[in-house]
Design a protein around this motif. Structure first.
Motif, short mmCIF file in Angstrom:
data_model
loop_
_atom_site.label_atom_id
_atom_site.label_comp_id
_atom_site.label_asym_id
_atom_site.label_seq_id
_atom_site.Cartn_x
_atom_site.Cartn_y
_atom_site.Cartn_z
N ASP A 148 -64.71 -93.00 94.79
CA ASP A 148 -65.86 -93.87 95.08
C ASP A 148 -66.09 -94.57 93.71
OD1 ASP A 148 -66.10 -93.41 97.69
OD2 ASP A 148 -67.87 -91.67 97.35
N ASP A 149 -65.77 -94.08 92.38
CA ASP A 149 -66.28 -94.62 91.49
C ASP A 149 -65.00 -95.63 91.05
OD1 ASP A 149 -64.37 -92.58 90.80
OD2 ASP A 149 -65.16 -92.21 88.77
N VAL A 150 -63.94 -95.85 91.53
CA VAL A 150 -62.99 -96.69 91.21
C VAL A 150 -63.42 -98.10 91.30
CG1 VAL A 150 -60.57 -97.65 91.69
CG2 VAL A 150 -61.15 -95.05 91.52
N ASP A 151 -63.33 -99.07 90.24
CA ASP A 151 -63.31 -100.34 90.07
C ASP A 151 -62.26 -100.90 90.94
OD1 ASP A 151 -63.49 -103.18 89.50
OD2 ASP A 151 -64.17 -102.65 87.52
N LEU A 152 -62.54 -101.44 92.05
CA LEU A 152 -61.27 -102.12 92.83
C LEU A 152 -60.68 -103.24 92.27
CD1 LEU A 152 -62.64 -101.45 96.41
CD2 LEU A 152 -61.13 -99.92 95.04
N PRO A 153 -61.57 -104.30 91.65
CA PRO A 153 -60.80 -105.13 91.13
C PRO A 153 -59.77 -104.81 89.81
CG PRO A 153 -63.00 -106.04 91.52
CD PRO A 153 -62.81 -104.68 91.88
N ALA A 154 -60.34 -103.72 89.06
CA ALA A 154 -59.36 -103.09 88.17
C ALA A 154 -58.52 -102.55 88.76
CB ALA A 154 -60.17 -102.38 87.32
N MET A 155 -58.29 -101.97 89.80
CA MET A 155 -57.09 -101.23 90.30
C MET A 155 -56.03 -102.35 90.83
SD MET A 155 -57.08 -98.46 93.45
CE MET A 155 -55.68 -97.65 94.01
N VAL A 156 -56.52 -103.43 91.38
CA VAL A 156 -55.81 -104.51 91.72
C VAL A 156 -54.95 -105.14 90.40
CG1 VAL A 156 -55.48 -107.24 92.60
CG2 VAL A 156 -56.94 -105.23 93.45
N GLU A 157 -55.52 -104.99 89.29
CA GLU A 157 -55.14 -105.40 87.96
C GLU A 157 -53.84 -104.41 87.43
OE1 GLU A 157 -58.03 -106.43 85.40
OE2 GLU A 157 -58.53 -108.13 86.27
N LEU A 158 -54.21 -103.15 87.80
CA LEU A 158 -53.41 -102.15 87.54
C LEU A 158 -52.15 -102.18 88.46
CD1 LEU A 158 -55.65 -98.81 87.17
CD2 LEU A 158 -54.40 -100.09 85.25
N LEU A 159 -52.19 -102.64 89.56
CA LEU A 159 -51.42 -102.73 90.36
C LEU A 159 -50.20 -103.80 90.38
CD1 LEU A 159 -53.13 -101.90 93.85
CD2 LEU A 159 -51.29 -100.46 92.75
N TYR A 160 -50.75 -104.83 90.14
CA TYR A 160 -50.01 -106.12 89.79
C TYR A 160 -49.68 -106.68 88.30
CZ TYR A 160 -50.55 -106.42 94.93
OH TYR A 160 -50.43 -106.32 96.15
N ALA A 161 -50.60 -106.16 87.29
CA ALA A 161 -50.20 -106.70 86.17
C ALA A 161 -48.82 -106.12 85.59
CB ALA A 161 -51.26 -106.26 85.00
#
Length: 192
Positions: A148-161
């Motif tokens: 629940d505490d995961v910042d989803l926009p940051a996770m998107v960056e982790l996936l695609y960067a």
């Protein structure tokens, strides 16, 4: 005798212009791409191009949107890893398509010094895909697959960067193996 259908003729010209822009950008660079060159390669007059597009960036954006429409497919099968892998491998396929060089050699490069191009790239190519990914991650978060505490926009960056890193800096090839590594690391760090 029937007269030619002007709509069909215009669609042929439009397609020829989009393909010419992609080909020329692949052969040269965005900086070497000109409206005159596109018109000559497409076999149309410059006035035809200017009637439909205000700039070479606008032509490339439309051409790339058509080529990368499959990267808007974002499944929700209930298996987060499989869904992310499916979508990310579509991105890898787009990035490794020689015609997609117009994106990395052209638009992303031009976006570094032209805020209008940067905005157009983000608005028309990046944001729709980020929004779909966030929707899928939100669903996974509700299902308890992501903390629940995961910042989803940051996770998107982790996936695609990492994909963009390799695409733009040519450190190693963008690949499906890379997708698997990214998913292993990201899901391990963000999973419930």
């Amino acid at each position: 005798m029937a007269t030619p259908n002007p709509d069909r003729r215009s669609e042929r010209a439009r397609h020829a212009i989009l393909e010419a822009a992609l080909e020329l950008c692949q052969e040269h660079t965005y900086g070497g791409l000109t409206m005159e060159g596109i018109a000559k390669r497409a076999g149309v007059g410059k006035q035809t191009i200017y009637r439909w597009w205000p700039s070479k960036a606008a032509i490339l954006l439309e051409a790339l949107q058509g080529r990368s429409s499959n990267t808007l497919n974002f499944p929700d099968t209930g298996d987060l890893r499989a869904d992310l892998r499916s979508q990310m491998t579509q991105v890898v396929a787009a990035f490794t398509d020689p015609m997609f060089a117009a994106y990395s050699k052209g638009l992303i490069a031009a976006a570094q010094s032209d805020p209008d191009i940067a905005n157009a790239v983000v608005t028309s190519i990046i944001k729709p895909r980020v929004d779909l990914c966030i929707d899928r991650l939100t669903s996974a978060q509700k299902d308890g697959d992501i903390r629940d505490d995961v910042d989803l926009p940051a996770m998107v960056e982790l996936l695609y960067a990492p994909l963009y890193y390799r695409l733009l800096l040519h450190t190693r090839p963008v690949s499906e193996d890379q997708v698997d590594t990214i998913l292993d690391l990201t899901i391990a760090g963000c999973g419930a």
